[in-house]
Structure formats: structure tokens, C-alpha cells
Enzyme design. Structure first.
Site, PDB file in Angstrom:
ATOM      1  CG  ASP A  52      -1.944   1.072   0.851  1.00  0.00           C
ATOM      2  OD1 ASP A  52      -2.656   0.812   0.647  1.00  0.00           O
ATOM      3  OD2 ASP A  52      -1.138   2.605   1.577  1.00  0.00           O
ATOM      4  CE1 TYR A  57       0.738   8.035   2.447  1.00  0.00           C
ATOM      5  CE2 TYR A  57       1.332   5.798   1.469  1.00  0.00           C
ATOM      6  CZ  TYR A  57       0.788   6.641   2.806  1.00  0.00           C
ATOM      7  OH  TYR A  57      -0.381   6.052   3.445  1.00  0.00           O
ATOM      8  CE  LYS A  82      -3.476   5.079   0.989  1.00  0.00           C
ATOM      9  NZ  LYS A  82      -2.416   4.298   0.955  1.00  0.00           N
ATOM     10  CG  HIS A 115      -4.530   9.639   0.124  1.00  0.00           C
ATOM     11  ND1 HIS A 115      -3.105  10.336   0.318  1.00  0.00           N
ATOM     12  CD2 HIS A 115      -4.856   9.325   1.407  1.00  0.00           C
ATOM     13  CE1 HIS A 115      -2.885   9.361   1.271  1.00  0.00           C
ATOM     14  NE2 HIS A 115      -3.290   9.105   2.186  1.00  0.00           N
TER      15      HIS A 115
END
Length: 293
Positions: A52, A57, A82, A115
């Protein structure tokens, strides 16, 4: 649905379109560079098959390297990403997904999530949030229809957000990923998701590590002869959630291998489940979307 002690837990959760989502995966929030690469390689080495990540990120490069270096065939790894609050809206969401695919070096994603129900730099109570998340969803529907993504869903959606989306969507959401642990069990939201055929993926299952030292958790872990992390993850799995615990330490990731969490040789009996459910106090370790219109 709660699974009883002594019952082997399923390796996957079947989404509404038949896609199999691995019940145990690796979260990569805040994992960067060599740490992210090491964590993903460690997860794949012990048999985890769900990775994931998210565009926000900014760790897709090392994840790409780890996926290649692992030697695990692409079809055996379930990759979730996401669309961030910075990327929502018509056109922008498609561009975001195409960028994710390019950075990960993949031809398709197994699951793409919205997200957050809100938009960056927009007031939480602004109607713009609803407009942009709807535009984002319609872009994901198109990508799904084109086969660029195998499943689509949402993250951090509250009951009102879920109801709104289910009412309008041509392709219903297949997943809702949100914070679930014994102190914040979200029973009403989980029931709504179950009623609508939406799988729940739990994040912060360990309470951002805080629950690992909680007296009830440590006592029960000693009773079942497992680590506090294994106990908390087993609880979530028995509650019917998929889990994506995060760590950059291979020795911790090895505790989350499927045979350590899913087998019928151990589990939580009703009294132990009740003790964990009694910890409910609504505490939130992560961000709160409740105020997003």
C-alpha cells in the site's frame, strides 16, 4: 462479519467485482529511500502480497526497485495507491494516476483510492470538496472501465461521504480504508460499508504503536502466546477488516506473515474480543475527516 476462534481466516477478501484483496499487507506511509526498499523486499520475502502506497508518500521509486528486485511476478502482487488532496478534480485525477503508474513502472494498479474526502487548500466546510471528489470519482470510473485499474475505492470517507458516493456512482466503491483499532472501532461506519458491499481496510491497527504497550493488549498477548502486534492485527482480521501495518524493520514485518496471523491454531476467544472491545473510547491517532463537507 466477525470470525470465530478456531476458524482459519481467509487470505483474501473478495471485492464486489471479484478481485481478490490480500487480507494482510504492508503500509509504507513515511517510509523513504532505502528504508522503503528494504521494507517492501522484507514483506515480499515473507509472503505478503499487498503493498500500500500513495502519491503523497513520495516513495514510488524505491517501491518500484523492490518490486523488480524481489522477483515476484507482477500478477502475484496487489498494489494500492491513492490520489492525494492536491490532485483531485476533472483531468487532474487521471494525470495523477498516470503519474503513479509511470513512477511505479506498472501497466496497471490493483486498487486506486481517493485519499481524502476534501481538497487541499479548500476550507473543510466548502461545497468545493464535494464537487472535486465527485469529479475525481468519475475519473476513476473511466480508468477502471479502461482497465488501467482493477478496483477503485476511497479512504477516510465518513458515513455521509459514503452515502453520497453510493447514491451517485455508476461504479460503486469497492474499498474504504480508514483508521480502525480497539480504541476506535467505527462500528457504524463498518456496518454501513458491509451493507453497501464495501470492503474495509484498516490502517493504524497498532494505534501508531501506542497500543503495543497498553496493559490490556500486553496481558492478552501473553495469554495467547503472541506479540502485541500480532494480537491487534488478529483482532482486526477477526473483525473482518484487511490490515496494512507499517514498519521498516524486517524483524517486525516477519511477525505479520500470513501463517503467523491467519491460521486456525490460535485466535481470540469471545472473552478476549470483549476485553479489546471494551477499550473503545473514540480516540483518534491520525487525521480526522469528520468536518469535511
Amino acid at each position: 462479519m466477525v470470525v470465530a476462534f478456531g476458524t482459519p481466516l481467509p487470505r483474501t477478501i473478495t471485492l464486489r467485482n471479484g478481485v481478490e484483496l490480500p487480507a494482510v499487507g504492508l503500509g509504507t506511509f513515511r517510509a523513504q529511500g532505502d528504508d522503503a526498499r528494504t521494507a517492501v523486499l522484507a514483506a515480499l520475502k515473507v509472503g505478503l502480497r499487498h503493498i500500500d502506497t500513495a502519491s503523497i508518500y513520495k516513495n514510488e521509486g524505491p517501491i518500484r526497485e523492490a518490486l523488480v528486485a524481489s522477483g515476484v511476478p507482477r500478477g502475484e502482487v496487489f498494489v494500492t495507491s491513492k490520489v492525494s488532496p492536491y490532485e483531485q478534480g476533472a483531468g487532474r485525477a487521471r494525470t495523477a494516476v498516470e503519474g503513479i503508474l509511470e513512477r511505479l513502472g506498472l501497466e496497471y494498479l490493483d486498487l486506486v483510492l481517493v485519499h481524502w474526502p476534501g481538497v487541499s487548500r479548500v476550507a473543510p466546510d466548502s461545497p468545493t470538496n464535494g464537487l472535486k471528489r465527485w469529479e475525481t470519482w468519475t475519473e476513476l470510473e473511466r480508468l477502471y472501465g479502461e482497465g488501467r485499474v482493477r478496483a477503485i475505492g476511497v479512504s477516510n470517507y465518513e458515513e455521509a461521504h459514503v452515502r453520497e458516493l453510493v447514491r451517485r456512482a455508476a461504479v460503486k466503491p469497492m474499498v474504504n480504508q480508514f483508521e480502525v483499532h480497539p480504541r476506535r472501532q467505527r462500528m457504524e461506519l463498518r456496518r454501513l460499508c458491509a451493507q453497501e458491499g464495501i470492503a474495509v481496510v484498516s490502517y493504524a491497527s497498532l494505534g501508531c504503536s501506542d497500543l503495543l504497550s497498553h496493559p490490556t493488549v500486553t496481558r492478552l498477548a501473553e495469554e495467547v502466546g503472541r506479540s502485541p502486534a500480532q494480537l491487534l492485527l488478529r483482532w482486526a482480521l477477526q473483525e473482518g477488516c484487511a490490515v496494512i501495518p507499517k514498519s521498516i524493520r524486517p524483524e517486525r514485518i516477519s511477525e505479520w506473515r500470513e501463517e503467523a496471523l491467519l491460521g486456525p491454531e490460535w485466535g481470540l476467544v469471545p472473552e478476549q474480543v470483549a476485553a479489546l472491545r471494551a477499550l473503545e473510547d473514540g480516540h483518534k491517532y491520525c487525521w480526522d475527516p469528520a468536518g469535511v463537507a
